[in-house]
Write a protein that holds these residues in place. Sequence first.
Motif, PDB file in Angstrom:
ATOM      1  N   LEU A 515      11.108  17.926  13.192  1.00 39.16           N
ATOM      2  CA  LEU A 515      10.762  16.781  12.900  1.00 39.16           C
ATOM      3  C   LEU A 515       9.361  16.355  12.766  1.00 39.16           C
ATOM      4  O   LEU A 515       8.944  15.491  11.963  1.00 39.16           O
ATOM      5  N   THR A 516       8.420  16.931  13.396  1.00 38.92           N
ATOM      6  CA  THR A 516       7.121  16.506  13.122  1.00 38.92           C
ATOM      7  C   THR A 516       6.651  16.832  11.870  1.00 38.92           C
ATOM      8  O   THR A 516       5.918  15.960  11.141  1.00 38.92           O
ATOM      9  N   LYS A 517       7.114  18.032  11.326  1.00 40.45           N
ATOM     10  CA  LYS A 517       6.528  18.415  10.101  1.00 40.45           C
ATOM     11  C   LYS A 517       7.178  17.666   8.879  1.00 40.45           C
ATOM     12  O   LYS A 517       6.615  17.400   7.984  1.00 40.45           O
ATOM     13  N   LEU A 518       8.360  17.151   9.059  1.00 42.18           N
ATOM     14  CA  LEU A 518       9.189  16.313   8.245  1.00 42.18           C
ATOM     15  C   LEU A 518       8.179  14.919   8.236  1.00 42.18           C
ATOM     16  O   LEU A 518       8.188  14.295   7.213  1.00 42.18           O
ATOM     17  N   LYS A 519       7.875  14.428   9.385  1.00 46.06           N
ATOM     18  CA  LYS A 519       7.297  13.123   9.367  1.00 46.06           C
ATOM     19  C   LYS A 519       5.689  13.331   8.647  1.00 46.06           C
ATOM     20  O   LYS A 519       5.460  12.470   7.957  1.00 46.06           O
ATOM     21  N   GLU A 520       5.081  14.558   8.561  1.00 46.19           N
ATOM     22  CA  GLU A 520       4.028  14.642   8.091  1.00 46.19           C
ATOM     23  C   GLU A 520       4.124  14.761   6.620  1.00 46.19           C
ATOM     24  O   GLU A 520       3.086  14.088   6.043  1.00 46.19           O
ATOM     25  N   ARG A 523       5.362  10.536   5.779  1.00 48.92           N
ATOM     26  CA  ARG A 523       4.384   9.399   5.984  1.00 48.92           C
ATOM     27  C   ARG A 523       3.452   9.286   4.675  1.00 48.92           C
ATOM     28  O   ARG A 523       3.078   8.067   4.217  1.00 48.92           O
ATOM     29  N   PRO A 524       2.926  10.231   4.065  1.00 47.67           N
ATOM     30  CA  PRO A 524       1.996   9.977   2.821  1.00 47.67           C
ATOM     31  C   PRO A 524       2.984   9.523   1.886  1.00 47.67           C
ATOM     32  O   PRO A 524       2.428   8.846   0.794  1.00 47.67           O
ATOM     33  N   LEU A 525       4.127   9.986   1.615  1.00 44.59           N
ATOM     34  CA  LEU A 525       4.983   9.442   0.658  1.00 44.59           C
ATOM     35  C   LEU A 525       5.259   7.906   0.626  1.00 44.59           C
ATOM     36  O   LEU A 525       5.359   7.091  -0.219  1.00 44.59           O
TER      37      LEU A 525
END
Length: 525
Positions: A515-520, A523-525
């Motif tokens: 989930l942390t990787k997906l948020k990373e 968020r930029p998108l």
Amino acid sequence: MHGKIVDIALQYRFLVLIGTLTIIIFGVYSYSQLPVDAFPDISPIMVPVFVEADGMAPEEIERLITFPIESTMNGLPGVKQIKSTSAFGMAVVYVYFEDTIDIYFARQVVSERLNDAVASLPDMEEPPVLGPISTGLGQIFIYYLTLDEGTDTEGKSPTTYLRELNDWVVKYQLQTVPGVTDILSMGGHVLQYQIRINPFALNKYSITLEELVDAVKDNNRNAGGQYIVLSSEEYLVRGIGLVETLDHIRNIHIKVYDGTPITIGDIAEVDYGEEIRRGVVSLNGEQEVVSGLVLKLFGENTSRVIENLYKKIPEVQQSLPKGVNLYPFYEQAELVENATWTVKKALLIGALLVIITLALFLGNLRCAFIVALSLPICALISIIFMKFSDISANLMSLGGIAIGIGMLGDGAIVMVENIFRHLNFEDTKGARSTIDTILSAAQEVSRPIIFSIIIIIIVFLPIFTLEGVEGKMFSPMAFTISFALFGSLIVAIIVAPVLCTYLLKGGNEKEFFLLTKLKELYRPL
């Protein structure tokens, strides 16, 4: 109100667990009692009337039999249509009723009217009869009989011998199986005891056909008398006159001519014969066999009836003469099993996908287990409602559960995820107990869960308005998916918070790395 329900459930957690266990047990029991079919029975409520009139042409059948019966059936309560077929020697009248009419009530009123119609019909050997209590999908089992070479057929042709065994041995035994309403014989020849009259002999002895027929009738019955008391015992008195062999027929006395008794054997040839037939049953196009078609009683469990038939067949085989073999040819059990297994497989795959998905995104197997447990509970709640609503388990009704497998877990997913987030990602140490945190988290999402599930149920309301064949086909699916969604509402609001109190503990767990990787990335998108 929704918050109060969650509060009461958490206060009486043990009773909720007992209630959940009761639902599971009663749901499994209800499924074992449900009628199981391959498809919904779309057959209308119909009562067939069969009339046999040997030798009559279709025109006479229509004018003298079919039309009077049709006219008599008009006006019965709930009748919506009457159809008929007039053929050589037979008339069939189909009386269709509204779908809300009970099949047994329909048969009762048709039988009463049929008795009134008999007075206007011509004299027939057999009175009109009602057809079996079955439907178009009631043909659940077919078997056939074969004969080994060299088998003693008692002087009859092989096909006649097999047909006689089927009509008088096999059918009577299979009709004792619970759920079987009738068995239709096909193929072979119906046995007849034929008196082939010599017209010159009739003329020689001045005998009419009426005298011959009356003689056969009068000499083919037993006569009951009284009893004689001898000492302390009673002896019954009766006259034995029932014909049992061909010689009995030959020796029947007709009249006395010039002091000489004339018997049937003097004026006719007596032998076994075959009724005129209009069909044949062949096995692989190579040999002729006799077959039987088993009809299921209206509303019975197809799988259970077939299972009982297979248990009965060895007993029937033992009662048949040596050289006669009975083989099952077709049955609906495999079709029913494949249809229901399609749905069961979808439920299993759905539950597995839910567990894997939640484990990946939440990083907690206990959360995934709670949500996955909600799926079978929702399905069992739906099955309980199906039992009380007289809905059979079939491809469409169980398919409703399979279609809604993703929606069934939505409420529980939202509830468990919110509780998990409050317990692990909010600083609640020293402020509130675990149960208070769960109560607050559950009350926070209970309203949107309730409204979202109710909206989904409302979407299926138009299906309930369907009528006729469409209604019978698709309404079971709408009912079961609505029942299952209602069950998901109960699980999400009541059962899931209670299970969380036992399986989830408070703590500052780190967010799962996926989930942390997906948020990373997000968020930029």
